[in-house]
Design an enzyme around this catalytic site. Structure first.
Site, PDB file in Angstrom:
ATOM      1  N   ASP A 121       0.787  -1.249   0.000  1.00 51.68           N
ATOM      2  CA  ASP A 121       0.000   0.000   0.000  1.00 51.68           C
ATOM      3  C   ASP A 121       0.815   1.293   0.000  1.00 51.68           C
ATOM      4  O   ASP A 121       1.782   1.417   0.746  1.00 51.68           O
ATOM      5  CB  ASP A 121      -0.864   0.114   1.271  1.00 51.68           C
ATOM      6  N   GLU A 155     -10.544  -2.879   4.246  1.00 54.41           N
ATOM      7  CA  GLU A 155      -9.264  -2.258   4.547  1.00 54.41           C
ATOM      8  C   GLU A 155      -9.204  -0.845   3.962  1.00 54.41           C
ATOM      9  O   GLU A 155      -9.959  -0.499   3.051  1.00 54.41           O
ATOM     10  CB  GLU A 155      -8.118  -3.113   3.977  1.00 54.41           C
TER      11      GLU A 155
HETATM   12  C1  FRU Z   1      -4.033  -3.505   2.696  1.00 54.43           C
HETATM   13  C2  FRU Z   1      -3.354  -3.951   3.986  1.00 54.43           C
HETATM   14  C3  FRU Z   1      -3.758  -3.072   5.145  1.00 54.43           C
HETATM   15  C4  FRU Z   1      -2.620  -3.231   6.089  1.00 54.43           C
HETATM   16  C5  FRU Z   1      -1.446  -3.380   5.150  1.00 54.43           C
HETATM   17  C6  FRU Z   1      -0.392  -4.346   5.611  1.00 54.43           C
HETATM   18  O1  FRU Z   1      -3.390  -3.986   1.569  1.00 54.43           O
HETATM   19  O2  FRU Z   1      -3.675  -5.313   4.235  1.00 54.43           O
HETATM   20  O3  FRU Z   1      -4.996  -3.400   5.726  1.00 54.43           O
HETATM   21  O4  FRU Z   1      -2.470  -2.146   6.943  1.00 54.43           O
HETATM   22  O5  FRU Z   1      -1.961  -3.817   3.904  1.00 54.43           O
HETATM   23  O6  FRU Z   1       0.737  -4.261   4.809  1.00 54.43           O
END
Ligand code: FRU
Length: 501
Positions: free
Chosen positions: A22, A208
């Site tokens: 992300d 998310e």
């Molecule tokens: C989304 C996610 C978030 C988390 C991060 C972990 O892709 O799963 O929910 O904070 O990536 O890398």
């Protein structure tokens, strides 16, 4: 393992080495775009999650910076956001030198030395030198659920002008809830409401990276509408992860979806930021005059196994976001890629009408200044379907054996991307097939923009109302572009091809 330079993106951010997912806390400050991101600094797979950092002046060419927030044995640094606390409301800087604050997800180990991930909570880190160095706040975490949750994460911020406070959105991922809080100092948070509309939920789905944003309404100067963008995994239309959104209203406490079909559990009734498999965890830049988004060009189903070396993961092109009023007076989010700058070369053709059984091929001479393989291709065209299926093939080999096909089927009013012959397949057979987006004809035609970097195809259809993003791993010789149609009835008008570096 040999470095896969042929897939190294030119105008999309990718770290030099190792894993990235992300985007986190993208922000424009003093004319510099900062991008933080989920990064494993030691391996090309998910793990040891820290915040990487990169900077850019044009959103296309990025400079990798030292790690902003490293993971520790006690804490991984999951997704979050960055804000410039210009009035030093937090008291963590000074009036002369206001701080940058990172609000991030702490993933704690429950017990020292224990390997299991434990409580997730919102923590703060402070930078007094415009993002170069970060210090964790002494009284972290600043926001924990009660009872503590193991899946409370991904804080994002939105300024609520009418109330004069900041709204934080975060998820309780497994419960598929967006939780809203408010604060004026970024440290003390008061609960506002839960957002969990009925509709499309499955038992295994995670919610998310929730983004509450106010977007300008096109053609209505000074008017804005509220949206809530949610990343879901699994639950994406192509399988694995995907990002949908609600248009609605926010009254300072509660977000209420407006015309959205929350009563249905059919995902095709929802509005998706992207109909391809590779655009997840979309967030917006802070500090830009108008909203600009960026996403992770990946999918949790296979991104840990893609064939790039020594890095793994890249970002999408940033895009300008606005709300477009539709004929039935509902709204769609429009996404327009940021300017790609000055092209190295341009090819234009007023009209191309390939006969049935033949393919029109973009002449090599159109780009003889540039080494084709080493430039980003940006194609724009209006396709008059003539009731036919139009076929645009990019990243194709000369002999036609490989290529990524983009089809418009006017009978079904569908835009289709087929990456089954793109080159090295994505490492999950379920994802090498066709992906489909509904796309209606406007006066018998559809408008298409396709941007091809060394390992991606991004499609913006209907002037950005429909987006499709796909990673591909073509051979370095796959530089041809062809146009054709099944019955020879489609016509490609106002074809413009530009090359960028
Ligand atoms: C989304 C996610 C978030 C988390 C991060 C972990 O892709 O799963 O929910 O904070 O990536 O890398």
């Amino acid at each position: 393992l040999q470095e896969t330079r042929q897939w190294r993106p030119l105008l999309h951010y990718a770290p030099a080495r190792n894993w990235m997912n992300d985007p986190n806390g993208p922000i424009l400050i003093d004319g510099v775009y900062h991008l933080f991101y989920q990064h494993n600094p030691v391996e090309p797979v998910m793990g040891y999650i820290s915040w990487g950092h990169a900077t850019s002046r044009d959103l296309l060419h990025w400079q990798e910076e030292p790690i902003a927030l490293p993971s520790t044995p006690q804490e991984q640094i999951y997704s979050g956001t960055v804000i410039y606390d210009r009035d030093n409301r937090s008291g963590l800087g000074t009036d002369e030198n206001p701080p940058l604050l990172a609000l991030y997800t702490s993933v704690f180990r429950d017990m020292p030395g224990e390997q299991e991930d434990g409580t997730q909570a919102v923590s703060v880190a402070v930078s007094l030198d415009r993002g170069a160095h970060w210090t964790r706040y002494a009284h972290n975490p600043v926001l924990t659920l009660n009872p503590a949750s193991r899946n409370f994460r991904d804080p994002a911020l939105c300024w609520y002008e009418e109330g004069g406070y900041w709204v934080l959105t975060a998820v309780e991922a497994e419960q598929q809830i967006v939780k809203l809080f408010r604060s004026t100092d970024f440290l003390n948070w008061e609960f506002l409401s839960d957002f969990r509309p009925p509709g499309y939920h499955t038992p295994e789905m995670l919610w998310e990276v929730p983004v509450l944003a106010r977007l300008p309404i096109e053609g209505e100067a000074g008017s804005f509408g509220w949206v809530m963008i949610v990343s879901v995994n699994p639950g994406g239309l192509t399988g694995g992860s995907g990002t949908f959104y609600y248009v609605g209203d926010f009254d300072g406490t509660t977000f209420t979806p407006a015309e959205h079909p929350t009563a249905t559990d059919d995902p095709w009734q929802y509005r998706w930021m992207d109909y391809g498999p590779d655009n997840y965890a979309i967030v917006c830049f802070a500090g830009t005059p108008t909203p600009v988004s960026i996403g992770w060009m990946g999918n949790w189903n296979y991104s840990n196994h893609t064939p790039t070396v020594p890095w793994r993961g890249q970002m999408t092109l940033p895009a300008h976001l606005s709300l477009a009023r539709q004929k039935d007076s509902t709204f769609l989010i429009r996404q327009k890629p940021v300017s790609l700058g000055d092209p190295e070369e341009v090819f234009v053709a007023a009209e191309i009408r390939p006969e049935a059984g033949t393919l029109w091929r973009l002449p090599d001479s159109a780009a003889d200044c540039a080494d084709f393989a080493d430039a980003v291709l940006d194609l724009q065209m209006l396709i008059e379907s003539g009731g036919d299926v139009a076929v645009l093939t990019v990243a194709a080999t000369e002999d036609g054996r490989f290529g990524t096909e983009i089809l418009y089927d006017s009978a079904r009013q569908e835009l289709i991307v087929d990456r089954s012959r793109s080159g090295v397949p994505v490492p999950d057979a379920a994802f090498t097939t066709r992906h489909i987006a509904p796309l209606s004809l406007q006066d018998g035609a559809v408008r298409l923009r396709v941007i091809v970097d060394r390992s991606s195809v991004e499609i913006f259809a209907a002037d950005g109302l429909v987006r499709m993003t796909e990673v591909i791993f073509p051979s370095p010789h796959a530089t041809s572009v062809t146009l054709g149609s099944y019955a020879g009835n489609a016509c490609f008008r106002s074809v413009k091809v530009r090359w960028f570096r």
